[in-house]
Design a protein around this motif. Sequence first.
Motif, PDB file in Angstrom:
ATOM      1  N   ASP A 150       0.832  -1.206   0.000  1.00  0.00           N
ATOM      2  CA  ASP A 150       0.000   0.000   0.000  1.00  0.00           C
ATOM      3  C   ASP A 150       0.862   1.250   0.000  1.00  0.00           C
ATOM      4  N   THR A 151       1.954   1.232   0.773  1.00  0.00           N
ATOM      5  CA  THR A 151       2.864   2.377   0.829  1.00  0.00           C
ATOM      6  C   THR A 151       3.577   2.575  -0.505  1.00  0.00           C
ATOM      7  N   MET A 152       4.021   1.478  -1.116  1.00  0.00           N
ATOM      8  CA  MET A 152       4.706   1.571  -2.410  1.00  0.00           C
ATOM      9  C   MET A 152       3.768   2.101  -3.493  1.00  0.00           C
ATOM     10  N   TYR A 153       2.490   1.701  -3.417  1.00  0.00           N
ATOM     11  CA  TYR A 153       1.541   2.160  -4.430  1.00  0.00           C
ATOM     12  C   TYR A 153       1.206   3.640  -4.241  1.00  0.00           C
ATOM     13  N   SER A 154       0.930   4.029  -2.991  1.00  0.00           N
ATOM     14  CA  SER A 154       0.538   5.417  -2.736  1.00  0.00           C
ATOM     15  C   SER A 154       1.691   6.386  -2.970  1.00  0.00           C
ATOM     16  N   THR A 155       2.914   5.932  -2.789  1.00  0.00           N
ATOM     17  CA  THR A 155       4.072   6.813  -2.941  1.00  0.00           C
ATOM     18  C   THR A 155       4.647   6.800  -4.354  1.00  0.00           C
ATOM     19  N   GLN A 210       3.285   4.567  -6.996  1.00  0.00           N
ATOM     20  CA  GLN A 210       2.337   3.957  -7.932  1.00  0.00           C
ATOM     21  C   GLN A 210       2.814   2.591  -8.445  1.00  0.00           C
ATOM     22  N   ILE A 211       3.571   1.876  -7.628  1.00  0.00           N
ATOM     23  CA  ILE A 211       3.988   0.516  -7.973  1.00  0.00           C
ATOM     24  C   ILE A 211       2.821  -0.422  -7.692  1.00  0.00           C
ATOM     25  N   PRO A 212       2.364  -1.215  -8.685  1.00  0.00           N
ATOM     26  CA  PRO A 212       1.235  -2.131  -8.468  1.00  0.00           C
ATOM     27  C   PRO A 212       1.503  -3.085  -7.303  1.00  0.00           C
ATOM     28  N   SER A 213       0.455  -3.391  -6.570  1.00  0.00           N
ATOM     29  CA  SER A 213       0.599  -4.216  -5.369  1.00  0.00           C
ATOM     30  C   SER A 213       1.156  -5.604  -5.682  1.00  0.00           C
ATOM     31  N   TRP A 214       0.784  -6.170  -6.835  1.00  0.00           N
ATOM     32  CA  TRP A 214       1.241  -7.529  -7.143  1.00  0.00           C
ATOM     33  C   TRP A 214       2.750  -7.558  -7.374  1.00  0.00           C
ATOM     34  N   ILE A 215       3.304  -6.464  -7.899  1.00  0.00           N
ATOM     35  CA  ILE A 215       4.763  -6.398  -8.090  1.00  0.00           C
ATOM     36  C   ILE A 215       5.455  -6.320  -6.731  1.00  0.00           C
ATOM     37  N   SER A 216       4.928  -5.455  -5.848  1.00  0.00           N
ATOM     38  CA  SER A 216       5.498  -5.375  -4.496  1.00  0.00           C
ATOM     39  C   SER A 216       5.430  -6.723  -3.805  1.00  0.00           C
ATOM     40  N   GLY A 217       4.297  -7.417  -3.964  1.00  0.00           N
ATOM     41  CA  GLY A 217       4.117  -8.714  -3.331  1.00  0.00           C
ATOM     42  C   GLY A 217       5.126  -9.741  -3.800  1.00  0.00           C
ATOM     43  N   ILE A 218       5.380  -9.782  -5.107  1.00  0.00           N
ATOM     44  CA  ILE A 218       6.356 -10.735  -5.659  1.00  0.00           C
ATOM     45  C   ILE A 218       7.755 -10.423  -5.150  1.00  0.00           C
ATOM     46  N   VAL A 219       8.134  -9.135  -5.170  1.00  0.00           N
ATOM     47  CA  VAL A 219       9.484  -8.733  -4.764  1.00  0.00           C
ATOM     48  C   VAL A 219       9.724  -9.043  -3.289  1.00  0.00           C
ATOM     49  N   THR A 274       8.831   6.164   4.251  1.00  0.00           N
ATOM     50  CA  THR A 274       8.421   5.120   3.301  1.00  0.00           C
ATOM     51  C   THR A 274       9.471   4.017   3.233  1.00  0.00           C
ATOM     52  N   PHE A 275      10.747   4.407   3.162  1.00  0.00           N
ATOM     53  CA  PHE A 275      11.842   3.432   3.103  1.00  0.00           C
ATOM     54  C   PHE A 275      11.886   2.594   4.372  1.00  0.00           C
ATOM     55  N   CYS A 276      11.666   3.244   5.515  1.00  0.00           N
ATOM     56  CA  CYS A 276      11.674   2.515   6.792  1.00  0.00           C
ATOM     57  C   CYS A 276      10.487   1.559   6.890  1.00  0.00           C
ATOM     58  N   VAL A 277       9.319   1.982   6.379  1.00  0.00           N
ATOM     59  CA  VAL A 277       8.165   1.085   6.353  1.00  0.00           C
ATOM     60  C   VAL A 277       8.499  -0.164   5.550  1.00  0.00           C
ATOM     61  N   LEU A 278       9.198   0.021   4.415  1.00  0.00           N
ATOM     62  CA  LEU A 278       9.601  -1.109   3.575  1.00  0.00           C
ATOM     63  C   LEU A 278      10.516  -2.057   4.356  1.00  0.00           C
ATOM     64  N   LEU A 279      11.556  -1.503   4.998  1.00  0.00           N
ATOM     65  CA  LEU A 279      12.494  -2.332   5.757  1.00  0.00           C
ATOM     66  C   LEU A 279      11.821  -2.984   6.962  1.00  0.00           C
ATOM     67  N   PHE A 280      11.029  -2.191   7.692  1.00  0.00           N
ATOM     68  CA  PHE A 280      10.378  -2.706   8.890  1.00  0.00           C
ATOM     69  C   PHE A 280       9.403  -3.837   8.543  1.00  0.00           C
ATOM     70  N   GLY A 281       8.633  -3.634   7.477  1.00  0.00           N
ATOM     71  CA  GLY A 281       7.648  -4.644   7.085  1.00  0.00           C
ATOM     72  C   GLY A 281       8.299  -5.954   6.688  1.00  0.00           C
ATOM     73  N   ILE A 282       9.374  -5.884   5.901  1.00  0.00           N
ATOM     74  CA  ILE A 282      10.075  -7.086   5.450  1.00  0.00           C
ATOM     75  C   ILE A 282      10.740  -7.793   6.627  1.00  0.00           C
ATOM     76  N   SER A 283      11.395  -7.020   7.492  1.00  0.00           N
ATOM     77  CA  SER A 283      12.105  -7.638   8.625  1.00  0.00           C
ATOM     78  C   SER A 283      11.128  -8.305   9.586  1.00  0.00           C
ATOM     79  N   THR A 284       9.954  -7.700   9.783  1.00  0.00           N
ATOM     80  CA  THR A 284       8.950  -8.310  10.648  1.00  0.00           C
ATOM     81  C   THR A 284       8.480  -9.643  10.079  1.00  0.00           C
ATOM     82  N   ALA A 285       8.248  -9.670   8.767  1.00  0.00           N
ATOM     83  CA  ALA A 285       7.812 -10.915   8.115  1.00  0.00           C
ATOM     84  C   ALA A 285       8.885 -11.998   8.224  1.00  0.00           C
ATOM     85  N   ILE A 286      10.143 -11.607   8.112  1.00  0.00           N
ATOM     86  CA  ILE A 286      11.238 -12.578   8.232  1.00  0.00           C
ATOM     87  C   ILE A 286      11.257 -13.193   9.631  1.00  0.00           C
ATOM     88  N   SER A 287      11.192 -12.356  10.650  1.00  0.00           N
ATOM     89  CA  SER A 287      11.266 -12.861  12.026  1.00  0.00           C
ATOM     90  C   SER A 287      10.047 -13.689  12.404  1.00  0.00           C
TER      91      SER A 287
END
Length: 543
Positions: free
Chosen positions: A180-185, A187-196, A446-459
């Motif tokens: 959602d953050t990547m799209y709103s900031t 305009q990257i489609p959600s499915w691309i963010s999800g795959i990455v 936005t960058f921190c949301v990206l890092l925080f979200g990924i790191s939370t999912a990893i842990s």
Amino acid sequence: MEVFESVVNWLNNLVWSTPQQFPIMVVVLLGFGIFITLRLGFVQLRRFTHGIKSVMGVYDNPDDTGDVNHFQALTTALSATVGIGNIAGVAIAIHYGGPGALFWMWVTAFFGMAIKYTECTLAVQYRVKNDDGSVSGGPMYYIEKGLGPNWKWLAVFFASMAVICSFLTGNAVQANTVADTMYSTFQIPSWISGIVTASFVGVVIVGGIKRIGQVTARLMPLMAIIYVLGALVILFLNAGSVIPAFGTIITSAFTPEAGLFGVGSGLFLTTLVWGIKRGLFSNEAGQGSAPIAHGAAKTEEPVREGVVALLEPFIDTILVCTMTGLVIVATGVWEERHDMVYEPANSNNTVVVDDGNEVLIIEEGAPLNGTVLRNDFETGIFFLDLETREEFSGTLNIATGTFTDEAGNVVATVYTSIIENGAPLTSLAFEKGLAPIFPYGKHLVTFCVLLFGISTAISWSYYGDRSIQYLAGDKSIMYYKVVYLGMHFLGAIFPLATVWAIGDIALGLMTFPNIIALFALSGSVAVASKKYFNKMDELEAKS
């Protein structure tokens, strides 16, 4: 579907908001924090430096039982807790409870340090060694082994809730927030963010706790440094507002006053409860997740891992959340209106029409037959241009989300002003605070949301990994990881209000069996603590 959502929302309110004035969950967690702090003689103060020494590797022994060192265990647990809650949670607490809510977050963190010490000491004390030489620890093991075989059903219940929570709150919701953050900031489609993001998470978690520990040991400090440095720069640029901000926080903790436009309610109990709730959510003390990571630490001394764990609420809430809160209060964005394009479809926007029809009538910018809310506060007037601020007159069709002017023409863009909340409020604070030297402050968040979200999912993948292993054995782990990555991708592309609520229910249901075990085994922790610290004091005296 509506019935299902109603049941989910009812259960969520039952677990986290009953009674609404002072939820039982808050009472239980805070009550145990006070109890164990007194029983252990304020261990979070007396043994704080011992925890720092342990994290720095002073007592590390590579031959000890375990999979990761103290620092990696700490960063894995912190990666799961330092995240969206630090960016959005503090803003939400200030939005509803006022600046004083941050003070009560500090109080919660102080007692949370003793809770983390207790549950992570138990995690190592009762962990098991697997056939492949790795170890598994966490509440499911200290419930079964500490309370006895008759309590295995409670351990199974905890592990089941942990698996559900790992799929949802720890994973799908994180993926959705990032997408959602990547799209709103950008305009990257959600499915691309999800795959990455799913691909990155997959590469890390397939290597198990050792690779997770290696990645989080690098990612966690990077995240914290970027975020805290950005906040410190803002506070330096607004140096004259920092002391008054502290004053506002402390004063309004006891005598809260509603801010401009009624933000922050002005009620003491509201300020207290919002601060405690967001503090507990932020550092996850007592919820049973962190002990699973700390249970993998290389040590023969359970108490030593406990003192490492007590640093978590300090870092997570007292340091990182304080940075967020000070930036929001010092820049003043928490009680300012902010211009934005009004999007009727946005889930944070609510339109209530008095006569129950689907058309809101707007005259000279003001709704005539209803109310428009954003984050539970009324929006400002509707206007057509940011420069001229020409007021809009016409209608808003709620069903279609279409603005139509008095001549019957569809108007593509209509603006209004709002009281912001959550991560967008923190973004505004960073944008305003860094504006004198850096025009893209919100992108730092936005960058921190990206890092925080990924790191939370990893842990959280590791938390679910150990839980499914407890329930179904080693062979289930690979299937779990495949489903976990699938849930991550689905989380990125689907709206998740109900999924978030289900995850929160599971998180709450993890907490109760954990707290039962912590109360029951608190005597064991007190004995182990006394024995360990007497031994360490004797060794230091000899040296």
